[in-house]
Design a protein around this motif. Structure first.
Motif, PDB file in Angstrom:
ATOM      1  N   GLY A  21       0.820  -1.266   0.081  1.00  0.00           N
ATOM      2  CA  GLY A  21      -0.101  -0.063  -0.020  1.00  0.00           C
ATOM      3  C   GLY A  21       0.958   1.384  -0.086  1.00  0.00           C
ATOM      4  O   GLY A  21       1.963   1.149   0.656  1.00  0.00           O
ATOM      5  N   GLN A  22       0.559   2.128  -1.023  1.00  0.00           N
ATOM      6  CA  GLN A  22       1.183   3.532  -0.859  1.00  0.00           C
ATOM      7  C   GLN A  22       0.291   4.744  -1.041  1.00  0.00           C
ATOM      8  O   GLN A  22      -0.807   4.685  -1.561  1.00  0.00           O
ATOM      9  CB  GLN A  22       2.261   3.540  -2.220  1.00  0.00           C
ATOM     10  CG  GLN A  22       3.076   2.442  -2.374  1.00  0.00           C
ATOM     11  CD  GLN A  22       4.187   2.956  -3.409  1.00  0.00           C
ATOM     12  OE1 GLN A  22       5.143   2.054  -3.653  1.00  0.00           O
ATOM     13  NE2 GLN A  22       3.830   3.574  -4.295  1.00  0.00           N
ATOM     14  N   SER A  23       0.425   5.761   0.027  1.00  0.00           N
ATOM     15  CA  SER A  23      -0.454   6.634   0.158  1.00  0.00           C
ATOM     16  C   SER A  23      -0.685   7.522  -0.861  1.00  0.00           C
ATOM     17  O   SER A  23      -1.802   8.313  -0.999  1.00  0.00           O
ATOM     18  CB  SER A  23       0.074   7.469   1.391  1.00  0.00           C
ATOM     19  OG  SER A  23       1.150   7.918   1.246  1.00  0.00           O
ATOM     20  N   CYS A  24       0.120   7.632  -1.885  1.00  0.00           N
ATOM     21  CA  CYS A  24      -0.002   8.443  -3.109  1.00  0.00           C
ATOM     22  C   CYS A  24       0.094   7.483  -4.468  1.00  0.00           C
ATOM     23  O   CYS A  24       0.856   7.072  -4.777  1.00  0.00           O
ATOM     24  CB  CYS A  24       0.982   9.275  -3.036  1.00  0.00           C
ATOM     25  SG  CYS A  24       1.009  10.517  -4.726  1.00  0.00           S
ATOM     26  N   ASP A  25      -1.111   7.770  -5.302  1.00  0.00           N
ATOM     27  CA  ASP A  25      -1.115   6.978  -6.589  1.00  0.00           C
ATOM     28  C   ASP A  25      -0.028   7.139  -7.430  1.00  0.00           C
ATOM     29  O   ASP A  25       0.145   6.650  -8.575  1.00  0.00           O
ATOM     30  CB  ASP A  25      -2.469   6.750  -6.985  1.00  0.00           C
ATOM     31  CG  ASP A  25      -2.871   8.211  -7.539  1.00  0.00           C
ATOM     32  OD1 ASP A  25      -2.171   9.381  -6.917  1.00  0.00           O
ATOM     33  OD2 ASP A  25      -3.823   8.626  -8.504  1.00  0.00           O
ATOM     34  N   ALA A 114      -2.141   2.383   2.305  1.00  0.00           N
ATOM     35  CA  ALA A 114      -2.680   3.070   1.016  1.00  0.00           C
ATOM     36  C   ALA A 114      -3.794   4.351   1.636  1.00  0.00           C
ATOM     37  O   ALA A 114      -3.707   5.195   0.650  1.00  0.00           O
ATOM     38  CB  ALA A 114      -3.214   2.426   0.161  1.00  0.00           C
ATOM     39  N   SER A 115      -4.396   4.080   2.664  1.00  0.00           N
ATOM     40  CA  SER A 115      -5.125   5.112   3.182  1.00  0.00           C
ATOM     41  C   SER A 115      -4.861   6.356   3.763  1.00  0.00           C
ATOM     42  O   SER A 115      -5.439   6.951   4.597  1.00  0.00           O
ATOM     43  CB  SER A 115      -6.326   4.686   3.941  1.00  0.00           C
ATOM     44  OG  SER A 115      -6.988   3.470   3.284  1.00  0.00           O
ATOM     45  N   GLN A 116      -3.283   6.352   4.157  1.00  0.00           N
ATOM     46  CA  GLN A 116      -2.636   7.363   5.027  1.00  0.00           C
ATOM     47  C   GLN A 116      -2.553   8.539   4.114  1.00  0.00           C
ATOM     48  O   GLN A 116      -2.654   8.527   2.936  1.00  0.00           O
ATOM     49  CB  GLN A 116      -1.275   6.953   5.283  1.00  0.00           C
ATOM     50  CG  GLN A 116      -1.365   5.870   6.161  1.00  0.00           C
ATOM     51  CD  GLN A 116      -2.044   5.657   7.541  1.00  0.00           C
ATOM     52  OE1 GLN A 116      -1.832   6.591   8.346  1.00  0.00           O
ATOM     53  NE2 GLN A 116      -3.023   4.957   7.778  1.00  0.00           N
ATOM     54  N   THR A 117      -2.179   9.712   4.750  1.00  0.00           N
ATOM     55  CA  THR A 117      -2.232  10.972   4.167  1.00  0.00           C
ATOM     56  C   THR A 117      -0.724  11.165   3.768  1.00  0.00           C
ATOM     57  O   THR A 117      -0.010  11.304   4.952  1.00  0.00           O
ATOM     58  CB  THR A 117      -2.613  12.201   4.880  1.00  0.00           C
ATOM     59  OG1 THR A 117      -4.124  11.937   5.185  1.00  0.00           O
ATOM     60  CG2 THR A 117      -2.624  13.324   4.332  1.00  0.00           C
ATOM     61  N   PRO A 118      -0.352  11.394   2.592  1.00  0.00           N
ATOM     62  CA  PRO A 118       1.126  11.725   2.419  1.00  0.00           C
ATOM     63  C   PRO A 118       1.526  12.794   3.104  1.00  0.00           C
ATOM     64  O   PRO A 118       0.935  13.852   3.198  1.00  0.00           O
ATOM     65  CB  PRO A 118       1.512  11.878   0.992  1.00  0.00           C
ATOM     66  CG  PRO A 118      -0.090  11.492   0.525  1.00  0.00           C
ATOM     67  CD  PRO A 118      -1.070  11.352   1.633  1.00  0.00           C
ATOM     68  N   GLU A 121       3.108  17.927   1.464  1.00  0.00           N
ATOM     69  CA  GLU A 121       1.727  19.062   1.406  1.00  0.00           C
ATOM     70  C   GLU A 121       0.994  19.048   0.082  1.00  0.00           C
ATOM     71  O   GLU A 121      -0.426  19.228  -0.089  1.00  0.00           O
ATOM     72  CB  GLU A 121       2.313  20.309   1.866  1.00  0.00           C
ATOM     73  CG  GLU A 121       2.482  20.574   3.393  1.00  0.00           C
ATOM     74  CD  GLU A 121       1.134  20.164   4.104  1.00  0.00           C
ATOM     75  OE1 GLU A 121       0.254  20.521   3.552  1.00  0.00           O
ATOM     76  OE2 GLU A 121       1.672  19.892   5.459  1.00  0.00           O
ATOM     77  N   THR A 122       1.628  18.742  -1.031  1.00  0.00           N
ATOM     78  CA  THR A 122       1.081  18.842  -2.455  1.00  0.00           C
ATOM     79  C   THR A 122       0.349  17.685  -2.797  1.00  0.00           C
ATOM     80  O   THR A 122      -0.133  17.743  -3.602  1.00  0.00           O
ATOM     81  CB  THR A 122       2.411  19.266  -3.242  1.00  0.00           C
ATOM     82  OG1 THR A 122       3.188  18.034  -3.373  1.00  0.00           O
ATOM     83  CG2 THR A 122       3.037  20.465  -3.010  1.00  0.00           C
ATOM     84  N   LYS A 123       0.566  16.848  -1.968  1.00  0.00           N
ATOM     85  CA  LYS A 123      -0.083  15.377  -2.181  1.00  0.00           C
ATOM     86  C   LYS A 123      -1.227  14.991  -1.171  1.00  0.00           C
ATOM     87  O   LYS A 123      -1.698  13.830  -1.090  1.00  0.00           O
ATOM     88  CB  LYS A 123       0.988  14.165  -2.132  1.00  0.00           C
ATOM     89  CG  LYS A 123       2.235  14.501  -2.981  1.00  0.00           C
ATOM     90  CD  LYS A 123       1.872  14.566  -4.556  1.00  0.00           C
ATOM     91  CE  LYS A 123       3.292  14.489  -5.274  1.00  0.00           C
ATOM     92  NZ  LYS A 123       2.937  14.796  -6.789  1.00  0.00           N
ATOM     93  N   LYS A 124      -1.647  16.055  -0.333  1.00  0.00           N
ATOM     94  CA  LYS A 124      -2.534  15.930   0.818  1.00  0.00           C
ATOM     95  C   LYS A 124      -3.710  15.175   0.215  1.00  0.00           C
ATOM     96  O   LYS A 124      -4.239  14.078   1.243  1.00  0.00           O
ATOM     97  CB  LYS A 124      -2.631  16.937   1.580  1.00  0.00           C
ATOM     98  CG  LYS A 124      -1.684  17.556   2.359  1.00  0.00           C
ATOM     99  CD  LYS A 124      -1.221  16.552   3.472  1.00  0.00           C
ATOM    100  CE  LYS A 124      -0.479  17.296   4.530  1.00  0.00           C
ATOM    101  NZ  LYS A 124      -0.011  16.397   5.591  1.00  0.00           N
ATOM    102  N   GLU A 125      -4.170  15.372  -0.828  1.00  0.00           N
ATOM    103  CA  GLU A 125      -5.590  14.830  -1.118  1.00  0.00           C
ATOM    104  C   GLU A 125      -5.297  13.872  -2.331  1.00  0.00           C
ATOM    105  O   GLU A 125      -6.169  13.569  -3.267  1.00  0.00           O
ATOM    106  CB  GLU A 125      -6.650  15.905  -1.612  1.00  0.00           C
ATOM    107  CG  GLU A 125      -6.778  16.956  -0.517  1.00  0.00           C
ATOM    108  CD  GLU A 125      -7.882  17.823  -0.894  1.00  0.00           C
ATOM    109  OE1 GLU A 125      -8.199  18.026  -1.894  1.00  0.00           O
ATOM    110  OE2 GLU A 125      -8.167  18.984  -0.035  1.00  0.00           O
ATOM    111  N   ILE A 203      -4.381  -1.706  -7.452  1.00  0.00           N
ATOM    112  CA  ILE A 203      -5.950  -1.086  -7.116  1.00  0.00           C
ATOM    113  C   ILE A 203      -5.909   0.180  -6.642  1.00  0.00           C
ATOM    114  O   ILE A 203      -5.088   0.436  -5.558  1.00  0.00           O
ATOM    115  CB  ILE A 203      -6.745  -2.098  -6.126  1.00  0.00           C
ATOM    116  CG1 ILE A 203      -6.748  -3.576  -6.524  1.00  0.00           C
ATOM    117  CG2 ILE A 203      -8.094  -1.674  -5.640  1.00  0.00           C
ATOM    118  CD1 ILE A 203      -6.950  -4.597  -5.583  1.00  0.00           C
ATOM    119  N   LYS A 204      -6.710   1.166  -7.177  1.00  0.00           N
ATOM    120  CA  LYS A 204      -6.768   2.505  -6.391  1.00  0.00           C
ATOM    121  C   LYS A 204      -7.708   2.895  -5.451  1.00  0.00           C
ATOM    122  O   LYS A 204      -8.777   2.190  -5.432  1.00  0.00           O
ATOM    123  CB  LYS A 204      -6.900   3.352  -7.756  1.00  0.00           C
ATOM    124  CG  LYS A 204      -7.083   4.958  -7.416  1.00  0.00           C
ATOM    125  CD  LYS A 204      -7.461   5.969  -8.258  1.00  0.00           C
ATOM    126  CE  LYS A 204      -5.888   5.951  -9.478  1.00  0.00           C
ATOM    127  NZ  LYS A 204      -6.269   7.236 -10.291  1.00  0.00           N
TER     128      LYS A 204
END
Length: 536
Positions: A21-25, A114-118, A121-125, A203-204
């Motif tokens: 799992g990675q927090s940013c796709d 994967a559901s964590q927040t990066p 700051e530019t990838k927060k969402e 899986i996104k």
């Protein structure tokens, strides 16, 4: 549950799958070592040939990681030197960037990551991503043998280079990294140095689903930061300066945070804190009252009125420390209506403002309490509707309870009623009680000049007419005189009423600042000559 939507995507997968799992796709499926090297050499991945990249990769592991760490004594456990692979796993455990791609046999663990927040700051969402890798030997993967685990890292990389197979390794349950590796069901793929794109699928994890997924993992599977990093190093890392303070995630703390922001004038931040408080406990009047007060300061009167409506709806439980709902004393409830009346007044909805002030007054009287602010603000609302007799009674009542500013406003009201002598008396009394403002002196002088110019019979009250403005901006005092007066037609400018008192907070709760005063007005003296009757 939202998480079922993602579980359904792996239910029918054949083979022996591991997950990452990675927090940013946007991040590629590479090891942290490759990401570090590419950050140091931008564009290297697209420009360099695989052999040169492998050379850089091997030098990085030996010269940057293994040799310095062994020099510092990190490669010894229980008096024995540990193999390169085990040392790299240990270093990765403590945050070093290695060529080991950390996967897990547990899909729930991967979706948690994967559901964590990066932290970028530019990838927060950003959406998250779960990479799915089939480690079956038939697909081109094989497990590292026990003998191979003890080889040097260069020898292991050589095995990868000479074979079309990808190697993976499951560490034995020993050493400092053991608790976390066991809890996370870890398995490491040894990068080659780039992960072949055909070896995995993805899986996104949609960004709007992340927060709910984390809640469901915690509530139904007991998966959270505390259980994922179940050792002293993990415990310390999840309590670093950048981590949320989960023990303080409760309604009372957010309420107190909101009050602190409120007191220093950070009203938007106060609203955000009250939002979180209400999300956690939405059956209490107090946070709605305070959020309404903060929105009043922001001039969001529509939002404030909705909050005061909610505060009234939940008035059976006023404060968060009231664990069981109970009937509050009427005296505690009056600010809910008073504050809503102020917000309606600010919207120039004077009729409904008066109704709310009436309710506030009634609640206070039930508790044998008198609040002069209620009469004062209602007096202004009545003035704005030209209900001058009612306004006079309100200001008189407020003044009876030592609210000196009410005497000034009553003086203005009496001027509009044509009762100039009484107006001057109230202006004088306001001055005697400490209200020493330039507006008072100006209005008192004007009232006295009008009285001198029109008085011909003791106690006469001139007829007053208005220009049609609401409230009356131009009023006319009409009086019959027995002889023409040289002051006929003069205009006298009066300063408007003192503004409303601000919202109430109660106890240690923040209220609001006051409101602007009423408009100024002009009185024009118009004399009608009434000559004496003839004797003939």
């Amino acid at each position: 549950m939202i998480i079922n939507r993602y579980l359904n995507q792996i239910n029918d997968l054949p083979g022996k799958y591991a997950f990452r799992g990675q927090s940013c796709d946007e991040w590629k499926f590479n090891s942290s070592a490759i990401r570090r090297i590419m950050d140091y050499h931008p564009g290297l991945e697209d420009q360099i040939d695989p052999i040169h990249l492998r050379q850089i990769y091997e030098v990085y592991h030996r010269k940057t990681l293994l040799e310095p760490s062994r020099t510092k004594g990190f490669g010894v456990e229980n008096g024995n030197n540990i193999p390169d692979l085990q040392l790299l796993a240990k270093l990765q455990h403590f945050g070093a960037a290695t060529g080991l791609v950390d996967l897990t046999w547990d899909f729930l663990t991967s979706i948690w990551f994967a559901s964590q927040t990066p932290r970028d700051e530019t990838k927060k969402e950003s959406d998250g991503m779960v990479f799915v890798v089939d480690l079956s030997e038939s697909i081109g993967f094989r497990r590292l043998t026990n003998e191979e685990e003890s080889l040097s890292i260069e020898r292991i990389f050589s095995l990868l280079a000479s074979s079309k197979e990808q190697l993976f390794w499951e560490p034995v349950n020993r050493g400092e990294a053991s608790p976390r590796i066991f809890r996370q069901k870890s398995v490491f793929v040894i990068e080659n140095p780039l992960m072949p794109i055909e070896s995995y699928r993805s899986i996104k994890i949609q960004f709007p689903d992340k927060e709910k997924i984390l809640e469901e993992l915690k509530d139904f599977f007991s998966i959270d930061r505390g259980t994922m990093f179940d050792d002293i190093h993990g415990f310390s890392s999840v309590n670093d300066p950048y981590s949320p303070v989960e023990g303080l995630e409760n309604a009372v703390n957010y309420l107190e945070q909101g009050k602190r922001f409120h007191r220093i004038g950070e009203y938007q931040s106060a609203v955000s804190s009250y939002d979180k408080c209400i999300d956690l406990d939405d059956n209490v009047s107090e946070p709605y009252l305070l959020r309404g007060n903060a929105k009043t300061e922001l001039r969001d009167y529509d939002g404030a009125i909705k909050d005061f409506d909610s505060a009234i709806q939940h008035k059976g439980r006023l404060y968060l420390n009231m664990k069981q709902p109970q009937a509050p004393a009427p005296y505690q409830v009056w600010p809910l209506y008073f504050n809503r009346g102020n917000a309606k007044f600010a919207q120039q909805n004077f009729i409904e403002a008066v109704l709310d002030y009436n309710e506030a007054e009634q609640l206070c009287r039930q508790a044998n309490q008198i609040i002069p602010y209620i009469f004062f603000n209602r007096g202004n609302a009545n003035c704005m509707q030209n209900r001058l007799e009612e306004a006079d009674k309100d200001f008189q009542e407020a003044a009876r309870h030592n609210f000196s500013g009410a005497l000034y406003n009553r003086g203005n009201t009496l001027v509009l009623l044509g009762r100039f002598e009484e107006a001057i008396h109230n202006y004088n009394e306001a001055f005697s009680n400490g209200y020493n403002h330039l507006n008072l002196h100006q209005n008192r002088v004007c009232a006295d000049l009008i009285l001198q110019s029109i008085r011909y019979e003791e106690g006469q009250i001139p007829q007053m007419s208005y220009s049609g403005h609401n409230p009356p901006f131009l009023t006319t005092a009409i009086v019959k005189t027995k002889s023409p007066n040289r002051n006929n037609g003069l205009h006298y400018f009066f300063q408007g009423n003192i503004g409303n008192m601000g919202n109430q907070g109660g106890a240690d709760l923040p209220g609001t600042s006051g409101f602007s005063g009423l408009p100024s007005f002009v009185v024009k003296v118009q004399e009608v000559f009434d000559p004496p009757e003839s004797n003939t």
